[in-house]
Design a protein around this motif. Structure first.
Motif, mmCIF file in Angstrom:
data_model
loop_
_atom_site.group_PDB
_atom_site.id
_atom_site.type_symbol
_atom_site.label_atom_id
_atom_site.label_comp_id
_atom_site.label_asym_id
_atom_site.label_seq_id
_atom_site.Cartn_x
_atom_site.Cartn_y
_atom_site.Cartn_z
ATOM 1 N N GLU A 1 0.823 -1.204 0.000
ATOM 2 C CA GLU A 1 0.000 0.000 0.000
ATOM 3 C C GLU A 1 0.860 1.259 0.000
ATOM 4 O OE1 GLU A 1 -0.250 -2.535 2.026
ATOM 5 O OE2 GLU A 1 -2.334 -3.170 2.315
ATOM 6 N N ALA A 2 1.938 1.233 0.781
ATOM 7 C CA ALA A 2 2.828 2.390 0.833
ATOM 8 C C ALA A 2 3.502 2.612 -0.519
ATOM 9 C CB ALA A 2 3.875 2.187 1.932
ATOM 10 N N GLN B 1 1.060 4.247 -2.916
ATOM 11 C CA GLN B 1 0.810 5.660 -2.620
ATOM 12 C C GLN B 1 1.993 6.528 -3.025
ATOM 13 O OE1 GLN B 1 -1.176 6.773 1.115
ATOM 14 N NE2 GLN B 1 -1.482 4.578 1.503
ATOM 15 N N ALA C 1 2.171 7.008 -6.812
ATOM 16 C CA ALA C 1 1.132 7.889 -7.338
ATOM 17 C C ALA C 1 1.392 9.364 -7.066
ATOM 18 C CB ALA C 1 -0.223 7.497 -6.741
ATOM 19 N N LEU C 2 2.409 9.699 -6.269
ATOM 20 C CA LEU C 2 2.676 11.095 -5.953
ATOM 21 C C LEU C 2 3.184 11.848 -7.183
ATOM 22 C CD1 LEU C 2 4.473 10.764 -2.489
ATOM 23 C CD2 LEU C 2 2.164 11.634 -2.919
ATOM 24 N N HIS D 1 4.842 14.740 3.199
ATOM 25 C CA HIS D 1 3.670 13.899 2.918
ATOM 26 C C HIS D 1 4.041 12.422 2.965
ATOM 27 C CE1 HIS D 1 -0.138 12.616 1.268
ATOM 28 N NE2 HIS D 1 0.522 11.922 0.342
ATOM 29 N N ILE E 1 2.567 8.630 5.275
ATOM 30 C CA ILE E 1 1.944 7.464 4.636
ATOM 31 C C ILE E 1 2.048 6.254 5.560
ATOM 32 C CG2 ILE E 1 2.142 5.832 2.715
ATOM 33 C CD1 ILE E 1 3.025 8.169 0.966
#
Length: 300
Positions: free
Chosen positions: A228-229, A232, A235-236, A269, A273
């Motif tokens: 999951e990390a 994420q 996708a940044l 950010h 996460i």
């Protein structure tokens, strides 16, 4: 406005270096004339160069690693020595604990060991830390899949690849004239090479000035929610490269932005996460080498 437009255009060219001006205009939401002018300026000033890179499997390159080098004394002579090595495709001076990072691409694990031993032997090299690529998640010049089994190159394909390695946006008419093909045949062959994953065409960015040319390296330690990390982080905005690694980090990557403030915000950010346990960053100060082309010996 020009910095924002340049940033969008660079991202679009990194995704598809042969995109037409019409396609680029649609992607960035700007008039075609403005896009044509800005792209030509980026190319003419050397801020961006568009090149093609053959699939690593075509080149026989099966082992890849990220190498961090700490130097005693001036960095320049060590960087110059590393640039002379064909196996080092990327060399950058960075801030932080280490002074230079390099990406190595070689045929085998033994070749990788030998290349790292050669780096350790360079005068001025104090320590070397190696991260082995387990899986490249995202990369401008890294394929998203294995080379298709049905890919077969002949001498014309090799000639096209070699021309595109020097100028990824060379017009089909010129490619045809220089290879003895018809324009339609040159177009069909280039499109087939790209669609079959044998070739990727993208933008190399000179890390100076505005327009998404500031870059930060990231080293991430992950917990149990690693998938999951990873998703994420991938996708940044601005993530140009991301790989799972074996070594002191679980992930390494490169993120580009228009300003140091944007890089700071992205790093902050990432630290929030779920699954990110630690984040280390470094700034790319000077890119000495970014060259991925190798000779293809294919007869047909």
């Amino acid at each position: 406005m020009s910095v924002e437009l340049d940033s969008k255009l660079i991202a679009a060219l990194q995704s598809n270096g042969r995109a037409t001006y019409r396609e680029l205009a649609a992607t960035v939401g700007a008039p075609r004339a403005a896009v044509s002018t800005r792209v030509q300026t980026l190319l003419d000033t050397g801020t961006v160069s568009v090149v093609a890179v053959a699939h690593p499997e075509l080149l026989g390159l099966k082992a890849m690693a990220h190498v961090s080098v700490a130097v005693s004394g001036p960095v320049g002579p060590v960087a110059e020595a590393l640039c002379a090595s064909e196996v080092a495709v990327y060399i950058s001076a960075v801030s932080g604990q280490y002074n230079i990072i390099a990406e190595l691409r070689v045929p085998s694990q033994q070749d990788l060991y030998d290349a790292i031993a050669a780096i350790r032997a360079e005068p001025g090299v104090r320590t070397v830390n190696t991260l082995f690529y387990a899986d490249v998640i995202k990369g401008i010049f890294m394929p998203k899949s294995a080379l298709r089994a049905d890919v077969r190159l002949d001498a014309k394909d090799v000639a096209l690849i070699e021309l595109l390695e020097r100028n990824g946006r060379m017009p089909f008419l010129e490619l045809a004239e220089r290879t003895g093909l018809s324009p339609s045949a040159a177009r069909n062959r280039v499109n087939h090479l790209i669609d079959s994953t044998a070739l990727r065409v993208g933008a190399v960015v000179k890390r100076r000035g505005g327009g998404r040319t500031l870059a930060m390296g990231i080293g991430v330690s992950l917990g149990s929610r690693d998938r999951e990390a990873c998703a994420q982080i991938e996708a940044l905005p601005g993530i140009e490269f991301l790989a799972r690694t074996l070594g002191r980090f679980d992930l390494i990557g490169t993120v580009a932005a228009d300003s140091s403030g944007d890089l700071y915000s992205l790093a902050e950010h990432m630290r929030t996460i779920d699954g990110v346990r630690a984040l280390e960053t470094w700034t790319h100060l000077e890119v000495f080498k970014e060259h991925y082309a190798r000779s293809l010996d294919v007869r047909g």
